[in-house]
Design a protein around this motif. Structure first.
Motif, short mmCIF file in Angstrom:
data_model
loop_
_atom_site.label_atom_id
_atom_site.label_comp_id
_atom_site.label_asym_id
_atom_site.label_seq_id
_atom_site.Cartn_x
_atom_site.Cartn_y
_atom_site.Cartn_z
N VAL A 1 -37.96 -12.01 54.11
CA VAL A 1 -37.43 -12.14 52.79
C VAL A 1 -38.59 -11.47 51.69
O VAL A 1 -39.60 -11.70 51.92
CB VAL A 1 -37.33 -13.71 52.50
N TYR A 2 -37.70 -10.76 50.81
CA TYR A 2 -38.74 -10.19 49.49
C TYR A 2 -38.12 -10.72 48.33
O TYR A 2 -36.79 -10.77 48.24
CB TYR A 2 -38.57 -8.88 49.91
N GLN A 3 -38.89 -11.20 47.72
CA GLN A 3 -38.34 -11.68 45.95
C GLN A 3 -39.21 -11.27 45.00
O GLN A 3 -40.48 -11.08 45.27
CB GLN A 3 -38.27 -13.23 46.33
N GLU A 4 -38.63 -11.00 43.70
CA GLU A 4 -39.41 -10.49 42.76
C GLU A 4 -38.45 -10.57 41.48
O GLU A 4 -37.38 -10.71 41.34
CB GLU A 4 -39.68 -8.88 43.06
N ALA B 1 -33.54 -9.56 50.18
CA ALA B 1 -34.37 -9.34 49.19
C ALA B 1 -33.50 -9.93 47.85
O ALA B 1 -32.07 -9.73 47.61
CB ALA B 1 -34.54 -7.93 48.76
N THR B 2 -34.19 -10.64 46.85
CA THR B 2 -33.41 -10.96 45.74
C THR B 2 -34.48 -10.55 44.54
O THR B 2 -35.59 -10.63 44.60
CB THR B 2 -33.34 -12.34 45.60
N VAL B 3 -33.85 -9.71 43.55
CA VAL B 3 -34.67 -9.17 42.53
C VAL B 3 -33.84 -9.42 41.24
O VAL B 3 -32.84 -9.30 41.16
CB VAL B 3 -34.66 -7.57 42.73
N ARG C 1 -33.31 -7.98 56.57
CA ARG C 1 -34.25 -8.27 55.42
C ARG C 1 -33.44 -8.73 54.27
O ARG C 1 -32.37 -7.96 54.20
CB ARG C 1 -34.81 -6.78 55.21
N HIS D 1 -33.67 -17.19 43.85
CA HIS D 1 -34.79 -17.31 44.73
C HIS D 1 -34.56 -18.69 45.78
O HIS D 1 -34.82 -18.53 47.07
CB HIS D 1 -35.97 -17.17 44.18
#
Length: 382
Positions: free
Chosen positions: A256-259, A295-297, A293, A235
């Motif tokens: 950025v989307y992180q979860e 994203a890290t998941v 976009r 992240h």
């Protein structure tokens, strides 16, 4: 009847030996090995004590490149043109009378590139079986020689790329340091400042190209790109890279989307390079005004990085090739964006070095998504 069986047994043995020769030539790794194997197996197949393999040079002269049963002094002096009197001179080289001489050409791409010749212990038989055996061996040798020549040419070119790229790092670094120092001067005019900024931008682009070329040669010739793994947070790396790229491209929007938990044992710098290359690629191939976009998941097994853009789809036939060197999703002649075409190739090797995978999905009206999956623990260094 007995003679016929003996002849059949001998022919079967010859076929087996020819198959073994083909296998040995296929696995030969150098030009010298192919040359040596060819003359040794020619002597074995034809049951003779003298064999010679000649290749043409740039001047069109034949010279001995490998010999069996001949002295080095005799073969070193042999430099002959490929003409109608060559057979007589070869018979002299091998010490063979016309009835015991057998020679066949090596042909590549319709061009005669050499000759394989032997001095038989018995006169050439009328059934042409010996000539067929030697011709079959010559054909196999010609293919193997061309393969090793191409391999060695490619390796030389790649090593030269690596050497030159390494030596260019010093001058480029000096340009970057000098331009940075100049930009700190208050007395620079606006026009001079713009010129220095362009110099700095060009040097940074050249530096990225050099880094890609060095990674390319390491991946191709060094057994893969090495990684130095240590505990890190994916992240945090993604956020840092996004901030840097947003400063460089303020006109573009990077979301950025992180979860989840994405801590793992990876190489921080190399994964930052992966993220940067993929974001740069997404910005490059998507229209102005559309977001990229990122994203890290994380889950219990792995961390997943996805980078999506709304650019035109990559043609289906091209999707399997974009991770190869010098390949691009589309033609782009803008000199400001031009690269050496190694970004995705290096990304794939870096992901592989971490034990991970990368794939691409690209569809009309949906855009393009690159997905990287990284196991929590990178493979140990070899």
């Amino acid at each position: 009847m007995a003679k016929s069986l003996q002849r059949d047994d001998k022919r079967l043995l010859q076929f087996r030996k020819l198959t073994e020769v083909s296998r040995a030539l296929t696995y030969a790794v150098s030009l010298e090995e192919v040359l040596r194997l060819t003359v040794e197996r020619a002597a074995e197949l034809l049951e003779t004590d003298k064999a010679v393999l000649m290749l043409t040079n740039e001047q069109g002269l034949l010279s001995v490149r490998a010999a069996f049963g001949l002295s080095k002094e005799a073969t070193e002096r042999f430099r002959e043109p490929l003409d109608e009197t060559l057979i007589h001179r070869l018979q002299g080289l091998l010490g063979a009378n016309p009835e015991c001489f057998l020679g066949v050409p090596l042909v590549v791409g319709g061009q005669v590139t050499g000759i394989l010749a032997v001095s038989l212990l018995q006169p050439v038989s009328s059934n042409e079986e010996q000539e067929w055996l030697l011709s079959a061996l010559a054909d196999q040798a010609a293919v193997a020689l061309e393969k090793t020549r191409l391999d060695e040419t490619a390796e030389f070119r790649e090593r030269l790329i690596g050497i030159v790229s390494h030596d260019l790092r010093g001058p480029i670094s000096a340009i970057l340091l000098g331009s940075t120092a100049l930009l700190r001067r208050e007395e620079l005019s606006e026009r001079d400042s713009k010129t220095v900024v362009r110099i700095q931008s060009a040097a940074e682009r050249a530096n990225r190209m050099i880094r890609d070329l060095l990674d390319y040669t390491q991946a191709r010739l060094g057994g893969g790109i090495r990684v130095e793994s240590r505990p890190m947070d994916l992240h945090a790396v993604v956020r840092q890279v996004v901030e840097e790229m947003a400063m460089a491209r303020p006109e573009r929007r990077i979301e950025v989307y992180q979860e989840g938990d994405v801590h793992g044992n990876w190489d921080v710098d190399r994964l930052a390079q992966v993220v940067g290359n993929l974001i740069s690629n997404a910005l490059h191939y998507s229209p102005e005004g559309t977001p990229v976009r990122v994203a890290t998941v994380g889950d219990a097994r792995e961390a997943t990085l996805t980078i999506h853009n709304l650019g035109p789809p990559i043609p289906a036939q091209q999707q399997s090739k974009i991770f190869e060197p010098m390949q691009r999703a589309s033609a782009d002649m803008n000199p400001e964006n031009r690269s050496v075409g190694l970004g995705l190739y290096i990304v794939r090797h870096l992901v592989k070095a971490h034990g991970g995978t990368i794939e691409v999905k690209s569809l009309e009206n949906e855009g393009t998504t690159f997905t990287v999956r990284l196991p929590r623990q990178a493979p140990p260094l070899s």
